[in-house]
Scaffold this motif. Structure first.
Motif, PDB file in Angstrom:
ATOM      1  N   GLU A 751       0.851  -1.185   0.000  1.00  0.00           N
ATOM      2  CA  GLU A 751       0.000   0.000   0.000  1.00  0.00           C
ATOM      3  C   GLU A 751       0.887   1.235   0.000  1.00  0.00           C
ATOM      4  OE1 GLU A 751      -3.971   1.906   2.005  1.00  0.00           O
ATOM      5  OE2 GLU A 751      -2.832   0.439   3.151  1.00  0.00           O
ATOM      6  N   ALA A 752       0.767   2.024  -1.045  1.00  0.00           N
ATOM      7  CA  ALA A 752       1.539   3.253  -1.182  1.00  0.00           C
ATOM      8  C   ALA A 752       0.685   4.437  -0.751  1.00  0.00           C
ATOM      9  CB  ALA A 752       1.992   3.433  -2.624  1.00  0.00           C
ATOM     10  N   SER A 753       1.298   5.401  -0.093  1.00  0.00           N
ATOM     11  CA  SER A 753       0.561   6.602   0.317  1.00  0.00           C
ATOM     12  C   SER A 753       1.437   7.837   0.119  1.00  0.00           C
ATOM     13  CB  SER A 753       0.132   6.493   1.784  1.00  0.00           C
ATOM     14  OG  SER A 753       1.266   6.442   2.637  1.00  0.00           O
ATOM     15  N   TYR A 754       0.790   8.916  -0.206  1.00  0.00           N
ATOM     16  CA  TYR A 754       1.453  10.217  -0.305  1.00  0.00           C
ATOM     17  C   TYR A 754       0.572  11.247   0.376  1.00  0.00           C
ATOM     18  CZ  TYR A 754       3.039  14.674  -2.163  1.00  0.00           C
ATOM     19  OH  TYR A 754       3.480  15.970  -2.273  1.00  0.00           O
ATOM     20  N   ARG A 755       1.145  11.963   1.353  1.00  0.00           N
ATOM     21  CA  ARG A 755       0.416  13.014   2.065  1.00  0.00           C
ATOM     22  C   ARG A 755       0.864  14.362   1.527  1.00  0.00           C
ATOM     23  NH1 ARG A 755       1.091  15.953   6.938  1.00  0.00           N
ATOM     24  NH2 ARG A 755       3.073  14.867   7.321  1.00  0.00           N
ATOM     25  N   ASP A 756      -0.109  15.129   0.994  1.00  0.00           N
ATOM     26  CA  ASP A 756       0.265  16.399   0.366  1.00  0.00           C
ATOM     27  C   ASP A 756       0.486  17.489   1.415  1.00  0.00           C
ATOM     28  OD1 ASP A 756      -2.212  17.447   1.107  1.00  0.00           O
ATOM     29  OD2 ASP A 756      -3.074  17.341  -0.898  1.00  0.00           O
ATOM     30  N   LEU A 757       0.764  18.689   0.946  1.00  0.00           N
ATOM     31  CA  LEU A 757       1.130  19.790   1.834  1.00  0.00           C
ATOM     32  C   LEU A 757      -0.075  20.563   2.357  1.00  0.00           C
ATOM     33  CD1 LEU A 757       4.171  21.135  -0.212  1.00  0.00           C
ATOM     34  CD2 LEU A 757       4.248  19.811   1.914  1.00  0.00           C
ATOM     35  N   GLY A 758      -1.286  20.161   1.951  1.00  0.00           N
ATOM     36  CA  GLY A 758      -2.457  20.915   2.340  1.00  0.00           C
ATOM     37  C   GLY A 758      -2.552  22.208   1.550  1.00  0.00           C
ATOM     38  N   ALA A 759      -3.529  23.014   1.888  1.00  0.00           N
ATOM     39  CA  ALA A 759      -3.724  24.301   1.204  1.00  0.00           C
ATOM     40  C   ALA A 759      -4.292  25.293   2.201  1.00  0.00           C
ATOM     41  CB  ALA A 759      -4.661  24.137   0.012  1.00  0.00           C
ATOM     42  N   GLY A 760      -3.404  26.039   2.858  1.00  0.00           N
ATOM     43  CA  GLY A 760      -3.864  26.997   3.855  1.00  0.00           C
ATOM     44  C   GLY A 760      -4.489  26.270   5.031  1.00  0.00           C
ATOM     45  N   GLU A 761      -5.755  26.639   5.315  1.00  0.00           N
ATOM     46  CA  GLU A 761      -6.448  26.009   6.424  1.00  0.00           C
ATOM     47  C   GLU A 761      -7.024  24.636   6.073  1.00  0.00           C
ATOM     48  OE1 GLU A 761      -9.394  28.610   7.915  1.00  0.00           O
ATOM     49  OE2 GLU A 761      -7.965  30.170   8.544  1.00  0.00           O
ATOM     50  N   ILE A 762      -6.970  24.298   4.801  1.00  0.00           N
ATOM     51  CA  ILE A 762      -7.483  22.999   4.395  1.00  0.00           C
ATOM     52  C   ILE A 762      -6.451  21.935   4.765  1.00  0.00           C
ATOM     53  CG2 ILE A 762      -8.363  21.615   2.494  1.00  0.00           C
ATOM     54  CD1 ILE A 762     -10.015  24.097   3.261  1.00  0.00           C
ATOM     55  N   PRO A 763      -6.852  20.900   5.499  1.00  0.00           N
ATOM     56  CA  PRO A 763      -5.866  19.929   5.995  1.00  0.00           C
ATOM     57  C   PRO A 763      -5.238  19.139   4.859  1.00  0.00           C
ATOM     58  CG  PRO A 763      -8.109  19.155   6.390  1.00  0.00           C
ATOM     59  CD  PRO A 763      -8.228  20.568   5.904  1.00  0.00           C
ATOM     60  N   PRO A 764      -4.023  18.596   5.104  1.00  0.00           N
ATOM     61  CA  PRO A 764      -3.396  17.728   4.102  1.00  0.00           C
ATOM     62  C   PRO A 764      -4.300  16.541   3.774  1.00  0.00           C
ATOM     63  CG  PRO A 764      -1.851  18.264   5.866  1.00  0.00           C
ATOM     64  CD  PRO A 764      -3.204  18.732   6.313  1.00  0.00           C
ATOM     65  N   LEU A 765      -4.212  16.086   2.549  1.00  0.00           N
ATOM     66  CA  LEU A 765      -4.951  14.916   2.110  1.00  0.00           C
ATOM     67  C   LEU A 765      -3.973  13.815   1.723  1.00  0.00           C
ATOM     68  CD1 LEU A 765      -7.708  16.579  -0.103  1.00  0.00           C
ATOM     69  CD2 LEU A 765      -7.953  15.719   2.233  1.00  0.00           C
ATOM     70  N   VAL A 766      -4.443  12.612   1.849  1.00  0.00           N
ATOM     71  CA  VAL A 766      -3.609  11.447   1.551  1.00  0.00           C
ATOM     72  C   VAL A 766      -4.189  10.714   0.354  1.00  0.00           C
ATOM     73  CG1 VAL A 766      -2.720   9.247   2.387  1.00  0.00           C
ATOM     74  CG2 VAL A 766      -2.875  11.200   3.938  1.00  0.00           C
ATOM     75  N   GLY A 767      -3.330  10.445  -0.622  1.00  0.00           N
ATOM     76  CA  GLY A 767      -3.703   9.585  -1.728  1.00  0.00           C
ATOM     77  C   GLY A 767      -3.075   8.217  -1.520  1.00  0.00           C
ATOM     78  N   THR A 768      -3.777   7.166  -1.865  1.00  0.00           N
ATOM     79  CA  THR A 768      -3.267   5.814  -1.637  1.00  0.00           C
ATOM     80  C   THR A 768      -3.483   4.955  -2.871  1.00  0.00           C
ATOM     81  OG1 THR A 768      -5.360   5.014  -0.713  1.00  0.00           O
ATOM     82  CG2 THR A 768      -3.756   5.932   0.836  1.00  0.00           C
ATOM     83  N   ALA A 769      -2.703   3.911  -2.946  1.00  0.00           N
ATOM     84  CA  ALA A 769      -2.884   2.864  -3.951  1.00  0.00           C
ATOM     85  C   ALA A 769      -2.506   1.551  -3.294  1.00  0.00           C
ATOM     86  CB  ALA A 769      -2.014   3.118  -5.180  1.00  0.00           C
ATOM     87  N   LYS A 770      -3.256   0.511  -3.595  1.00  0.00           N
ATOM     88  CA  LYS A 770      -3.026  -0.784  -2.958  1.00  0.00           C
ATOM     89  C   LYS A 770      -3.033  -1.867  -4.026  1.00  0.00           C
ATOM     90  CE  LYS A 770      -5.209  -1.693   0.878  1.00  0.00           C
ATOM     91  NZ  LYS A 770      -6.305  -2.047   1.832  1.00  0.00           N
ATOM     92  N   LEU A 771      -2.156  -2.848  -3.848  1.00  0.00           N
ATOM     93  CA  LEU A 771      -2.188  -4.019  -4.721  1.00  0.00           C
ATOM     94  C   LEU A 771      -1.774  -5.236  -3.915  1.00  0.00           C
ATOM     95  CD1 LEU A 771       0.993  -4.815  -5.470  1.00  0.00           C
ATOM     96  CD2 LEU A 771       0.745  -2.942  -7.087  1.00  0.00           C
ATOM     97  N   PHE A 772      -2.077  -6.394  -4.481  1.00  0.00           N
ATOM     98  CA  PHE A 772      -1.749  -7.662  -3.842  1.00  0.00           C
ATOM     99  C   PHE A 772      -0.908  -8.508  -4.794  1.00  0.00           C
ATOM    100  CE2 PHE A 772      -5.709  -6.293  -1.885  1.00  0.00           C
ATOM    101  CZ  PHE A 772      -5.446  -6.487  -0.536  1.00  0.00           C
ATOM    102  N   LEU A 773       0.113  -9.137  -4.255  1.00  0.00           N
ATOM    103  CA  LEU A 773       0.938 -10.090  -4.988  1.00  0.00           C
ATOM    104  C   LEU A 773       0.671 -11.471  -4.433  1.00  0.00           C
ATOM    105  CD1 LEU A 773       4.313  -8.113  -4.962  1.00  0.00           C
ATOM    106  CD2 LEU A 773       2.458  -7.988  -6.640  1.00  0.00           C
ATOM    107  N   ARG A 774       0.658 -12.451  -5.295  1.00  0.00           N
ATOM    108  CA  ARG A 774       0.263 -13.781  -4.852  1.00  0.00           C
ATOM    109  C   ARG A 774       1.401 -14.790  -4.946  1.00  0.00           C
ATOM    110  NH1 ARG A 774      -4.642 -14.833  -8.633  1.00  0.00           N
ATOM    111  NH2 ARG A 774      -4.180 -13.366 -10.272  1.00  0.00           N
ATOM    112  N   GLN A 775       1.255 -15.805  -4.105  1.00  0.00           N
ATOM    113  CA  GLN A 775       2.134 -16.966  -4.175  1.00  0.00           C
ATOM    114  C   GLN A 775       1.930 -17.685  -5.498  1.00  0.00           C
ATOM    115  OE1 GLN A 775       4.381 -18.867  -2.693  1.00  0.00           O
ATOM    116  NE2 GLN A 775       4.279 -18.700  -0.462  1.00  0.00           N
ATOM    117  N   ARG A 776       2.989 -18.365  -5.950  1.00  0.00           N
ATOM    118  CA  ARG A 776       2.793 -19.261  -7.096  1.00  0.00           C
ATOM    119  C   ARG A 776       1.906 -20.435  -6.697  1.00  0.00           C
ATOM    120  NH1 ARG A 776       5.465 -18.542 -11.691  1.00  0.00           N
ATOM    121  NH2 ARG A 776       7.079 -16.956 -11.749  1.00  0.00           N
TER     122      ARG A 776
END
Length: 905
Positions: A751-776
């Motif tokens: 799961e990858a995440s990036y937290r941005d710098l926000g915008a003034g009084e608007i709180p930072p937001l986090v974008g995420t991406a998730k993936l799964f890798l499987r056993q053979r």
């Protein structure tokens, strides 16, 4: 319990309607949508039987020996007592009944398997101050069983209206061996466990019977009039009411007529053969004592042939009018009572005589009868539509049928009961004094299941409140922000027209004043000013009943977009190679991590500090790749999770990732072990709160009751990380796995995440991406689609589970396998049945066969071994269908434990 080798699935319900039922003046016509299922208790461990007390308490047993009670007034479950049992060969605590005078004497009856005795005890206990007084045990009856081989111990207790106790017992015969799924009548000297003539057709064996006794106050019993044999024991045990049973593991008694009903789990033969008929399951009715034929007859008295198992010479058919037991293992009379035909019967295939039963695995069970009582004041009692109905059900096919009975208790019609609702292996059901139906659901697999539960089915009268579902599109971004609001999924069960009202609550205000946005069902609203808003949908029916849902809207800061350049979701992971990951982040305010794109478009590059706000979390998980909460509601979910999915919780929260609110795992970690935290959290959810986890307030959830919110919060508090999380910084990196980690892990979650710098009084937001890798190596039961086979439990199977009860043309599908990295398939299989082939077909059931493996009979259902077959080279990703083939012997082919997609050499 039913033998694990009997269990398979494919439900195909018919549509025959019930006969017209005369209604009372107070009752409107029957409306199937008014049947509603409520989950009362979850996380049961192999539940077996239940009994509803006159005061509404529900007693139930679990096979390991636990007796528990659910109090509907306290909404609380307590352990009443525990008996010591052996659970070998499907033994354990297997039967439960409350005394007809339970309100006064507090007597409870248990059927269980003592470790020191090779058989079963039927005992009476007394409840003292709500607990099982072990010193009060009175052993009414005990009977021996052979324990050299498995199985068929059955087990079920039920009182009749005259105070007689009925006791179900199995034939105690190994279902396989040289019988090939037909009559197990092996008379060879060393084959005693494979001969049901020692038990079911033996008048001096308690096995393969339904017994009937009348318990007495002193802890003994008497034999009532009307049993099958004289009370002097001259012909057989006088306690026998019904003989010739195979596995009568669920019995019920019609409390109006006294007629006995039971489900009979049948043999495995998939087709008629020289030895006799194919296997059928039965629902039986006994209006009087009788012989129901096993192992000589099945279904409508279809006869098996006598067989010399030493020479395999097939002899004459048995005669249902004059059955004779000539086995050397018989200790009873030779000439038996004539055989009685089954009430309802069906094979594994679709069946014209009773099309409503569908096809698939077979584990027949007989439930209670229902008689409508107009004087019962309960508003949730079943309607007169079900008056004089017998409820029968299928543990393997997951259905319930209402058998409408005539005045003399013959079959009028069969009606599918709640066919659109998935019942997960119903294992016992009883009507309560409120006229509602109570049911134990065993869960998805043969063993211990997270989805085992106790439920109540009500018929809800009167006005029902609507349910509200709110969602938003483009609800995060720069101003002006055009947000589409949707009420899709909002409904009124009574079909009433609803009024809609959307309100905006601005965060940061001490007492925010709601602003009416629209009265449309699906409006588009433009937010001109920056800010954090909770947007609330309120729907109201004509009677004033209302429901509320909400979604967040954040104006002034765009959420960053995060994606994996590599790897791809569903890729394999190997210990020989590191997992190389590369991320891409695009943020309207902060810029992009793709410097080439920045040069081409003129977008700013994310500053050098950004990697500190970027992380990749790696978690190793066991079992199959999870589907994750927050999606569609499943009846298998814990009750708290089901309520949360139906509410607005997952609009603002994720289990283990940041959204608007904190991850539920963080909440659980913060408050776990704090005795006062749960009720405080319930209060905050009910009344709303601000400033606990950040700037964004949580709206009140007054649409939920205190009890519902308590269930929801309790589910959150129950969350725990299965494995430690390893964190990696930066947009590019390598993750090394050890051999031990690869061996342990069923999947890798990134799961990858990036937290941005926000915008003034608007709180930072986090974008995420998730993936799964499987056993053979993929567990067979983790297939993306399983059509026909059942997930069963076994101690020799990897991960303790496998696919069994496999018949011809059953299949399992595995989605989007990267076949360009696969050179062969290794199938872990075993067969004590028919054997056959497994064909790997590309992209569809009739797609090209790219690999094929022969599965030969090795005489065991649990001695798994590997069969490897080469695979034709393929490019890219494809769905793989594993199809099980044996057109000559179509039933009981094999068991499949796992599939390994081995790399190209």
């Amino acid at each position: 319990m039913p033998s694990s080798n009997l269990i398979c699935l494919l439900l195909c319900l018919g549509t025959v309607l019930a006969p017209f039922t005369t209604l009372t003046a107070e009752e409107p016509p029957f409306d199937p949508s008014r049947l509603e299922v409520t989950t009362l208790v979850t996380q049961l461990k192999q539940p077996m039987e239940l009994a509803v007390a006159p005061d509404g308490r529900i007693f139930y047993i679990e096979i390991q020996g636990q007796l528990k009670v659910y109090d509907p007034h306290k909404r609380q479950t307590d352990l009443v007592g525990e008996v010591v049992v052996t659970t070998a060969q499907e033994n354990g605590l297997i039967g439960l009944a409350l005394d007809p005078s339970f309100e006064d004497n507090h007597w409870i009856y248990l059927q269980y398997s003592p470790p020191e005795f090779s058989g079963q005890h039927v005992s009476r206990f007394t409840l003292v101050d709500g607990k099982l007084d072990m010193s009060s045990e009175k052993v009414l009856l005990k009977y021996e069983e052979q324990r050299l081989q498995c199985c068929h111990h059955a087990g079920s207790l039920e009182f009749g209206p005259d105070g007689c106790l009925f006791i179900g017992t199995g034939d105690n015969t190994h279902p396989h061996g040289d019988s090939h799924g037909y009559a197990p009548i092996d008379e060879r000297a060393d084959k005693f466990p494979w001969d049901a003539q020692k038990s079911s057709s033996n008048t001096r064996s308690y096995n393969g019977k339904v017994l009937r006794i009348r318990p007495l106050a002193d802890g003994t019993y008497e034999v009532p009039d009307g049993n099958l044999f004289p009370k002097d024991g001259s012909q057989g045990h006088p306690e026998i009411y019904v003989m010739g049973c195979r596995n009568p593991w669920r019995i019920n008694v019609d409390q109006k007529t006294g007629y006995l009903y039971w489900g009979e789990v049948g043999p495995d033969a998939g087709g008629d053969g020289p030895r006799g008929p194919r296997g059928y399951d039965e629902i039986n009715q006994a209006k009087k004592a009788g012989n129901f034929g096993w192992p000589y007859f099945i279904a409508d008295n279809q006869a098996y042939h006598d067989v010399d198992f030493a020479t395999e010479k097939i002899g004459a058919k048995f005669d249902p009018a004059h059955p004779v037991n000539e086995s050397p293992n018989n200790t009873g009379i030779r000439e038996l009572p004539p055989a009685t035909e089954a009430f309802i019967y069906y094979p594994g295939a679709a069946f014209e005589k009773f099309p409503e039963v569908g096809s698939g695995g077979r584990t027949a069970c007989a439930g209670p009868s229902y008689d409508f009582d107009a004087a019962n004041p309960s508003t949730t009692k079943f309607p007169p539509h079900f008056n004089r109905c017998l409820f029968v059900y299928e543990w393997s096919r997951h259905w319930i049928l209402a058998v409408h009975l005539t005045g003399d208790s013959e079959i009028a019609s069969l009606e599918p009961f709640m066919p659109d609702h998935k019942f997960t292996r119903p294992v016992d059901m009883q009507f309560g004094p409120d006229g509602a139906l109570y049911m134990l659901e065993y869960g998805e697999t043969w063993g211990v299941n997270d989805d085992a539960k106790l439920v109540r089915i009500d018929y809800v009268r009167g006005n029902r409140p609507p349910s509200a579902v709110a969602s938003a599109e483009n609800n995060t971004g720069k101003q002006p922000l055009a947000v589409r609001l949707f009420s899709n999924g909002t409904k009124d069960k009574d079909g009433d027209d609803l009024k809609y009202a959307w309100y905006a609550h601005r965060a940061g205000e001490e007492k925010p004043t709601p602003q009416l946005l629209s009265n449309d069902a699906n409006p588009e609203i433009t937010f001109e000013e920056a800010g954090v808003f909770n947007v609330e949908l309120k729907v109201t029916d004509p009677q004033g009943a209302e429901a509320i849902a909400s979604v967040p809207v954040i104006v002034g800061n765009a959420r960053p977009q995060v994606s994996f350049v590599s790897p791809r979701d569903g890729d394999f992971f190997d210990s020989l190679a590191a997992i190389h990951y590369q991320l891409k982040v695009n943020d309207v305010e902060d810029g992009t991590s793709d410097f080439e794109e920045a040069d081409e478009t003129g977008a700013p590059e994310i500053d050098l500090e950004a990697p500190r706000r970027t992380a990749v979390n790696m978690t190793l998980g066991t079992g199959s790749i999870p589907r994750g909460p927050g999606g569609d509601v499943s009846d298998n979910d814990p009750v708290g999770l089901r309520l949360m999915k139906k509410s607005d919780c997952f609009n603002c929260h994720a289990v283990d990732g940041l959204r608007v609110g904190p991850p539920f795992l963080k909440v659980a970690e913060k408050y776990r072990g704090n005795a006062e935290a749960l009720e405080a959290s319930v209060k905050r959810v009910r009344e709303g709160s601000a400033g606990v986890w950040g700037k964004v307030p949580m709206l009140p959830h007054s649409q939920h009751s205190i009890e519902e919110i308590r269930d929801m919060v309790a589910w959150v508090y129950s969350l725990e990380k299965d494995n430690a999380v390893r964190v990696f910084d930066g947009f590019v990196g390598n993750i090394e796995l050890t051999d031990a980690e690869v061996e342990k892990a069923g999947y890798v979650q990134l799961e990858a995440s990036y937290r941005d710098l926000g915008a003034g009084e608007i709180p930072p937001l986090v974008g995420t991406a998730k993936l799964f890798l499987r056993q053979r190596k993929i567990e067979a039961e983790a297939a993306d689609e399983i059509n026909g086979p059942r997930t069963l439990g076994g101690h020799t199977a990897s991960d303790g589970k496998f696919l069994g009860a496999i018949n011809h043309n059953h299949f399992a599908r595995f989605n989007q396998i990267p076949l360009d990295r696969v050179g062969s398939l290794t199938l872990r299989v075993t067969s004590a049945g028919s054997g056959g082939r497994i064909e790997a077909r590309l992209d569809s059931l009739d797609g090209p066969v790219i690999a094929s493996a022969l599965v030969e009979v090795n005489g065991s259902w649990d001695a798994f071994h590997d069969v490897t077959c080469p695979m034709e080279p393929q490019a890219g990703r494809h769905d793989i269908y594993l199809v099980f083939i044996n057109p000559e012997r179509q039933g009981g082919l094999m068991n499949l434990d796992s599939v390994t997609f081995a790399p190209s050499k």
